[in-house]
Write a protein that holds these residues in place. Structure first.
Motif, mmCIF file in Angstrom:
data_model
loop_
_atom_site.group_PDB
_atom_site.id
_atom_site.type_symbol
_atom_site.label_atom_id
_atom_site.label_comp_id
_atom_site.label_asym_id
_atom_site.label_seq_id
_atom_site.Cartn_x
_atom_site.Cartn_y
_atom_site.Cartn_z
ATOM 1 N N PHE A 58 42.813 -5.388 -9.152
ATOM 2 C CA PHE A 58 42.240 -6.594 -8.696
ATOM 3 C C PHE A 58 42.546 -6.900 -7.412
ATOM 4 O O PHE A 58 43.684 -6.796 -6.780
ATOM 5 C CB PHE A 58 42.744 -7.775 -9.636
ATOM 6 C CG PHE A 58 42.077 -9.158 -9.194
ATOM 7 C CD1 PHE A 58 40.956 -9.505 -9.636
ATOM 8 C CD2 PHE A 58 42.980 -9.914 -8.051
ATOM 9 C CE1 PHE A 58 40.437 -10.747 -9.142
ATOM 10 C CE2 PHE A 58 42.480 -11.162 -7.694
ATOM 11 C CZ PHE A 58 41.123 -11.428 -8.269
ATOM 12 N N ARG A 59 41.523 -7.388 -6.503
ATOM 13 C CA ARG A 59 41.758 -8.048 -5.364
ATOM 14 C C ARG A 59 40.817 -9.380 -5.044
ATOM 15 O O ARG A 59 39.752 -9.379 -5.713
ATOM 16 C CB ARG A 59 41.075 -7.098 -4.170
ATOM 17 C CG ARG A 59 42.051 -5.725 -3.907
ATOM 18 C CD ARG A 59 41.303 -4.676 -3.323
ATOM 19 N NE ARG A 59 40.872 -5.027 -1.963
ATOM 20 C CZ ARG A 59 40.203 -4.360 -0.962
ATOM 21 N NH1 ARG A 59 39.494 -3.123 -1.484
ATOM 22 N NH2 ARG A 59 39.756 -4.841 0.317
ATOM 23 N N ALA A 60 41.471 -10.311 -4.370
ATOM 24 C CA ALA A 60 41.127 -11.559 -4.368
ATOM 25 C C ALA A 60 39.515 -11.378 -3.655
ATOM 26 O O ALA A 60 39.402 -10.739 -2.699
ATOM 27 C CB ALA A 60 41.711 -12.810 -3.555
ATOM 28 N N PRO A 61 38.286 -12.296 -3.933
ATOM 29 C CA PRO A 61 37.049 -12.059 -3.638
ATOM 30 C C PRO A 61 36.804 -12.134 -2.140
ATOM 31 O O PRO A 61 35.795 -11.702 -1.645
ATOM 32 C CB PRO A 61 36.466 -12.911 -4.442
ATOM 33 C CG PRO A 61 37.334 -14.022 -4.932
ATOM 34 C CD PRO A 61 38.601 -13.308 -5.250
ATOM 35 N N HIS A 62 37.689 -13.039 -1.440
ATOM 36 C CA HIS A 62 37.069 -13.567 -0.037
ATOM 37 C C HIS A 62 37.227 -12.121 0.926
ATOM 38 O O HIS A 62 37.891 -11.208 0.845
ATOM 39 C CB HIS A 62 38.434 -14.162 0.444
ATOM 40 C CG HIS A 62 38.305 -14.739 1.970
ATOM 41 N ND1 HIS A 62 37.258 -15.587 2.334
ATOM 42 C CD2 HIS A 62 38.780 -14.159 3.134
ATOM 43 C CE1 HIS A 62 37.242 -15.522 3.514
ATOM 44 N NE2 HIS A 62 38.045 -14.772 4.133
ATOM 45 N N GLY A 63 36.198 -11.760 1.264
ATOM 46 C CA GLY A 63 35.790 -10.888 2.370
ATOM 47 C C GLY A 63 35.363 -9.569 1.801
ATOM 48 O O GLY A 63 34.998 -8.877 2.373
ATOM 49 N N LEU A 64 35.094 -9.655 0.550
ATOM 50 C CA LEU A 64 34.690 -8.454 -0.206
ATOM 51 C C LEU A 64 33.428 -8.323 -0.145
ATOM 52 O O LEU A 64 32.557 -9.130 -0.363
ATOM 53 C CB LEU A 64 35.120 -8.371 -1.683
ATOM 54 C CG LEU A 64 36.595 -8.310 -2.038
ATOM 55 C CD1 LEU A 64 36.772 -8.147 -3.428
ATOM 56 C CD2 LEU A 64 37.334 -7.166 -1.117
ATOM 57 N N ARG A 65 32.601 -7.092 0.118
ATOM 58 C CA ARG A 65 31.362 -6.990 0.283
ATOM 59 C C ARG A 65 30.804 -5.642 -0.689
ATOM 60 O O ARG A 65 31.393 -4.766 -0.701
ATOM 61 C CB ARG A 65 30.746 -6.583 1.718
ATOM 62 C CG ARG A 65 30.815 -7.852 2.735
ATOM 63 C CD ARG A 65 29.957 -9.052 1.975
ATOM 64 N NE ARG A 65 30.398 -9.939 3.321
ATOM 65 C CZ ARG A 65 30.969 -11.118 3.154
ATOM 66 N NH1 ARG A 65 32.016 -11.188 1.849
ATOM 67 N NH2 ARG A 65 31.429 -12.411 3.867
ATOM 68 N N GLY A 66 29.651 -5.694 -0.946
ATOM 69 C CA GLY A 66 28.977 -4.359 -2.080
ATOM 70 C C GLY A 66 29.869 -4.114 -3.320
ATOM 71 O O GLY A 66 30.436 -4.881 -3.719
ATOM 72 N N PHE A 67 30.074 -2.837 -3.230
ATOM 73 C CA PHE A 67 30.855 -2.181 -4.459
ATOM 74 C C PHE A 67 32.390 -2.878 -4.535
ATOM 75 O O PHE A 67 32.849 -2.954 -5.571
ATOM 76 C CB PHE A 67 30.833 -0.688 -4.438
ATOM 77 C CG PHE A 67 31.927 -0.163 -3.478
ATOM 78 C CD1 PHE A 67 33.297 0.104 -3.810
ATOM 79 C CD2 PHE A 67 31.264 0.332 -1.961
ATOM 80 C CE1 PHE A 67 34.132 0.750 -2.950
ATOM 81 C CE2 PHE A 67 32.110 0.820 -1.319
ATOM 82 C CZ PHE A 67 33.482 1.102 -1.643
ATOM 83 N N ARG A 68 32.897 -3.212 -3.329
ATOM 84 C CA ARG A 68 34.322 -3.641 -3.290
ATOM 85 C C ARG A 68 34.549 -5.153 -3.980
ATOM 86 O O ARG A 68 35.340 -5.613 -4.579
ATOM 87 C CB ARG A 68 34.648 -3.821 -1.717
ATOM 88 C CG ARG A 68 34.877 -2.527 -1.179
ATOM 89 C CD ARG A 68 35.302 -2.405 0.174
ATOM 90 N NE ARG A 68 35.925 -1.426 1.014
ATOM 91 C CZ ARG A 68 34.956 -0.451 1.299
ATOM 92 N NH1 ARG A 68 33.392 -0.604 1.302
ATOM 93 N NH2 ARG A 68 35.248 0.761 1.809
ATOM 94 N N THR A 69 33.179 -5.712 -4.339
ATOM 95 C CA THR A 69 33.288 -6.920 -4.848
ATOM 96 C C THR A 69 33.776 -6.816 -6.356
ATOM 97 O O THR A 69 34.313 -7.684 -7.066
ATOM 98 C CB THR A 69 31.897 -7.811 -5.076
ATOM 99 O OG1 THR A 69 31.142 -6.934 -5.482
ATOM 100 C CG2 THR A 69 31.653 -8.189 -3.585
ATOM 101 N N ASN A 70 33.422 -5.320 -6.844
ATOM 102 C CA ASN A 70 34.055 -5.211 -8.399
ATOM 103 C C ASN A 70 35.482 -5.189 -8.564
ATOM 104 O O ASN A 70 36.016 -5.627 -9.660
ATOM 105 C CB ASN A 70 33.437 -3.821 -8.567
ATOM 106 C CG ASN A 70 31.986 -3.681 -8.547
ATOM 107 O OD1 ASN A 70 31.199 -4.611 -8.769
ATOM 108 N ND2 ASN A 70 31.590 -2.357 -8.327
ATOM 109 N N SER A 104 30.413 -16.459 -8.985
ATOM 110 C CA SER A 104 29.634 -15.638 -8.532
ATOM 111 C C SER A 104 29.855 -14.239 -9.366
ATOM 112 O O SER A 104 31.076 -14.198 -9.976
ATOM 113 C CB SER A 104 29.839 -15.336 -6.987
ATOM 114 O OG SER A 104 29.536 -16.577 -6.351
ATOM 115 N N SER A 105 29.044 -13.412 -9.323
ATOM 116 C CA SER A 105 29.260 -11.969 -9.855
ATOM 117 C C SER A 105 29.574 -10.891 -9.011
ATOM 118 O O SER A 105 29.019 -10.971 -7.885
ATOM 119 C CB SER A 105 28.170 -11.844 -10.721
ATOM 120 O OG SER A 105 27.922 -12.789 -11.880
ATOM 121 N N SER A 106 30.187 -9.930 -9.219
ATOM 122 C CA SER A 106 30.363 -8.796 -8.576
ATOM 123 C C SER A 106 29.212 -7.802 -8.578
ATOM 124 O O SER A 106 28.226 -8.191 -9.348
ATOM 125 C CB SER A 106 31.588 -7.930 -9.030
ATOM 126 O OG SER A 106 31.436 -7.801 -10.379
#
Length: 227
Positions: A124-136, A61-63
């Motif tokens: 870096f933060r692991a992708p689980h639970g990230l939404r919106g700009f936080r996926t970056n 997936s992409s941020s």
């Protein structure tokens, strides 16, 4: 609301003094930070740390800004820990142009906004639970600088001169980097790459930063690079 530190940042005082000296017709000798480099390649870093690279470090997936998200940092993918010159801090960011730009932003922040220590930067933060700009964070294209002092939604913890220094950093980055202090719900600790991988502005900016930081008498803590 967090209250500003009553002590002005040392670099802002130096910049003010430098401006007065320049007005008198004398060019000051300004201190510069060492150029930020990627250092040893990731495979050698992994071997030294005893890490076994994952076969598929990407999530598929992409941020929010269009970059591929990763499962972790320092595991054989595109996201690796990098030192921030002068701070004692390391930050996990995407290798290449992204690393060059974000480490430069952090380094300028250290010299011109407020001094940073080893624990003041998060990448870096692991992708689980990230939404919106936080996926970056999960694509290694976002960092937080002193998130404890500048939490989401809070304002008033930066002096006007500090905000002006951040604006100058953003001007140098020419639209490639976005600051969370300008979000609808401000997050003044946050910075992220605001262009997709195909945008040539990122490569051009990273090249200018690399050349400038490699030139004695230039780099973070000196007048901003433009153009």
């Amino acid at each position: 609301m967090a209250l500003p530190d009553p002590a002005l940042p040392r670099r802002l005082l130096l910049r003010t003094a430098a401006g007065l000296v320049c007005a008198a017709g004398t060019v000051p000798a300004l201190a510069t930070a060492a150029a930020a480099t990627d250092g040893p390649g990731p495979p050698s870093a992994a071997r030294r740390a005893g890490l076994r690279p994952q076969a598929r470090p990407r999530t598929g997936s992409s941020s929010a800004n269009g970059w591929p998200m990763e499962k972790g940092a320092d595991i054989g993918g595109a996201v690796w820990s990098r030192a921030v010159p002068g701070t004692g801090a390391t930050v996990a960011v995407r290798l290449g142009a992204v690393s060059t730009v974000l480490v430069h932003v952090i380094s300028r922040y250290h010299y011109e906004v407020e001094a940073l220590g080893p624990d003041d930067v998060r990448g870096f933060r692991a992708p689980h639970g990230l939404r919106g700009f936080r996926t970056n964070y999960a694509s290694g294209t976002a960092v937080d600088i002193r998130p404890g002092a500048h939490p989401p939604g809070a304002t008033g913890s930066l002096f006007p001169a500090q905000r002006a220094a951040i604006a100058d950093i953003l001007t140098e980055c020419a639209g490639v980097v976005r600051w969370g202090g300008r979000f609808r719900t401000p997050y003044e600790a946050h910075f992220h790459i605001d262009v997709p991988p195909s945008d040539e502005r990122l490569a051009r900016l990273a090249d200018r930063i690399g050349r400038r930081n490699g030139t004695p008498g230039q780099g973070p803590g000196t007048p901003a690079l433009r153009g």
